[in-house]
Design a protein around this motif. Sequence first.
Motif, mmCIF file in Angstrom:
data_model
loop_
_atom_site.group_PDB
_atom_site.id
_atom_site.type_symbol
_atom_site.label_atom_id
_atom_site.label_comp_id
_atom_site.label_asym_id
_atom_site.label_seq_id
_atom_site.Cartn_x
_atom_site.Cartn_y
_atom_site.Cartn_z
ATOM 1 N N TYR A 21 0.826 -1.207 0.000
ATOM 2 C CA TYR A 21 0.000 0.000 0.000
ATOM 3 C C TYR A 21 0.865 1.264 0.000
ATOM 4 C CZ TYR A 21 -3.801 3.187 1.086
ATOM 5 O OH TYR A 21 -4.705 4.204 1.038
ATOM 6 N N ALA A 22 2.056 1.168 0.586
ATOM 7 C CA ALA A 22 2.996 2.298 0.598
ATOM 8 C C ALA A 22 3.813 2.357 -0.690
ATOM 9 C CB ALA A 22 3.923 2.190 1.805
ATOM 10 N N HIS A 23 3.402 1.604 -1.722
ATOM 11 C CA HIS A 23 4.021 1.607 -3.047
ATOM 12 C C HIS A 23 5.448 1.081 -3.039
ATOM 13 C CE1 HIS A 23 0.565 3.773 -4.469
ATOM 14 N NE2 HIS A 23 0.750 4.659 -3.510
ATOM 15 N N LYS A 24 5.730 0.088 -2.225
ATOM 16 C CA LYS A 24 7.047 -0.542 -2.207
ATOM 17 C C LYS A 24 7.040 -1.729 -3.167
ATOM 18 C CE LYS A 24 8.570 1.993 1.199
ATOM 19 N NZ LYS A 24 9.412 3.116 0.929
ATOM 20 N N GLU A 25 8.161 -1.940 -3.810
ATOM 21 C CA GLU A 25 8.333 -3.092 -4.688
ATOM 22 C C GLU A 25 8.700 -4.312 -3.850
ATOM 23 O OE1 GLU A 25 7.823 -3.111 -7.987
ATOM 24 O OE2 GLU A 25 7.234 -1.003 -7.883
ATOM 25 N N THR A 26 8.617 -5.486 -4.456
ATOM 26 C CA THR A 26 8.885 -6.727 -3.738
ATOM 27 C C THR A 26 10.286 -6.748 -3.133
ATOM 28 O OG1 THR A 26 7.358 -7.912 -5.184
ATOM 29 C CG2 THR A 26 8.947 -9.242 -3.962
ATOM 30 N N LYS A 27 11.280 -6.302 -3.885
ATOM 31 C CA LYS A 27 12.657 -6.302 -3.367
ATOM 32 C C LYS A 27 12.808 -5.346 -2.189
ATOM 33 C CE LYS A 27 14.953 -7.729 -7.585
ATOM 34 N NZ LYS A 27 15.932 -7.387 -8.613
ATOM 35 N N GLU A 28 12.121 -4.202 -2.254
ATOM 36 C CA GLU A 28 12.187 -3.252 -1.140
ATOM 37 C C GLU A 28 11.529 -3.839 0.101
ATOM 38 O OE1 GLU A 28 11.850 1.169 -2.812
ATOM 39 O OE2 GLU A 28 10.244 -0.133 -3.547
ATOM 40 N N ILE A 29 10.383 -4.495 -0.088
ATOM 41 C CA ILE A 29 9.686 -5.119 1.039
ATOM 42 C C ILE A 29 10.570 -6.196 1.657
ATOM 43 C CG2 ILE A 29 7.675 -6.506 1.697
ATOM 44 C CD1 ILE A 29 6.142 -5.065 -0.578
ATOM 45 N N ALA A 30 11.208 -6.984 0.816
ATOM 46 C CA ALA A 30 12.085 -8.053 1.310
ATOM 47 C C ALA A 30 13.228 -7.471 2.137
ATOM 48 C CB ALA A 30 12.639 -8.857 0.134
ATOM 49 N N ARG A 31 13.809 -6.379 1.667
ATOM 50 C CA ARG A 31 14.912 -5.754 2.398
ATOM 51 C C ARG A 31 14.420 -5.182 3.732
ATOM 52 N NH1 ARG A 31 16.620 -2.619 -1.447
ATOM 53 N NH2 ARG A 31 15.432 -0.822 -0.802
ATOM 54 N N PRO A 37 12.895 -12.172 -1.556
ATOM 55 C CA PRO A 37 11.824 -11.692 -2.437
ATOM 56 C C PRO A 37 10.777 -12.768 -2.716
ATOM 57 C CG PRO A 37 13.930 -10.930 -3.248
ATOM 58 C CD PRO A 37 14.220 -11.875 -2.107
ATOM 59 N N ASP A 38 11.221 -14.046 -2.816
ATOM 60 C CA ASP A 38 10.262 -15.125 -3.036
ATOM 61 C C ASP A 38 9.326 -15.286 -1.845
ATOM 62 O OD1 ASP A 38 11.258 -15.712 -5.556
ATOM 63 O OD2 ASP A 38 12.708 -17.148 -4.774
ATOM 64 N N GLY A 39 9.864 -15.123 -0.643
ATOM 65 C CA GLY A 39 9.024 -15.215 0.556
ATOM 66 C C GLY A 39 7.980 -14.118 0.594
ATOM 67 N N VAL A 40 8.376 -12.913 0.198
ATOM 68 C CA VAL A 40 7.425 -11.797 0.149
ATOM 69 C C VAL A 40 6.343 -12.091 -0.891
ATOM 70 C CG1 VAL A 40 7.174 -9.352 -0.460
ATOM 71 C CG2 VAL A 40 9.083 -10.099 0.964
ATOM 72 N N THR A 41 6.757 -12.565 -2.067
ATOM 73 C CA THR A 41 5.793 -12.872 -3.128
ATOM 74 C C THR A 41 4.799 -13.925 -2.666
ATOM 75 O OG1 THR A 41 7.444 -12.330 -4.804
ATOM 76 C CG2 THR A 41 5.572 -13.663 -5.514
ATOM 77 N N GLN A 42 5.283 -14.967 -1.994
ATOM 78 C CA GLN A 42 4.387 -16.021 -1.519
ATOM 79 C C GLN A 42 3.396 -15.494 -0.488
ATOM 80 O OE1 GLN A 42 4.044 -18.989 -2.860
ATOM 81 N NE2 GLN A 42 5.612 -18.345 -4.310
ATOM 82 N N ALA A 46 -0.619 -15.447 -1.038
ATOM 83 C CA ALA A 46 -1.509 -16.102 -0.080
ATOM 84 C C ALA A 46 -2.557 -15.121 0.438
ATOM 85 C CB ALA A 46 -0.708 -16.687 1.080
ATOM 86 N N ALA A 47 -2.157 -13.887 0.680
ATOM 87 C CA ALA A 47 -3.102 -12.862 1.138
ATOM 88 C C ALA A 47 -4.119 -12.561 0.050
ATOM 89 C CB ALA A 47 -2.354 -11.601 1.545
#
Length: 174
Positions: A21-31, A37-42, A46-47
Amino acid sequence: MNPDRIERLTDKQRQCLRLVYAHKETKEIARILGLSPDGVTQRIKAAMRTLGVDKRRDAALILAEAEDPTTYPRRVYPSGDIASGPEQAMFAASTEGGRQSGSSAEAVREEQAAFWAAPLSRGPALPFSVGEARPDDVGLLIRLAWIAGIAIGIALAFGALVAGIEALTRLVWS
């Protein structure tokens, strides 16, 4: 939206959706969360399944609307071309060689670090990509030197071609 579906989201899924919602990309969220990044994507997928939506932004919006609205102010999508303001991150002094300095005066703000770090040079900078370096990494003088070098090389090659053709014509006509 059915509140039961929102209640079934795990805390990690909620964290990921808040950052979406804060417009972060998957890699940014993972960091940020210390995940792969795969864990974030999963977690996001799931959500999305739990909430019954096809897009990650829709899932994030549903969570934001279900939680306290003051936590999530309405955002305008930032342009990807505009850089955000510099964060006031600080780098600590180098501890290389086992030494640590107790002085906080040696800490450097992130925007200053670019001016103090000397790049490691492995030879002449090239005007094309080599390894991890980009063509933009060379300065104006190096670019001009390459242009001059290429122009001289072309002139020498053309001179050799003309001399070769002249030698062949002398050989044929004699």
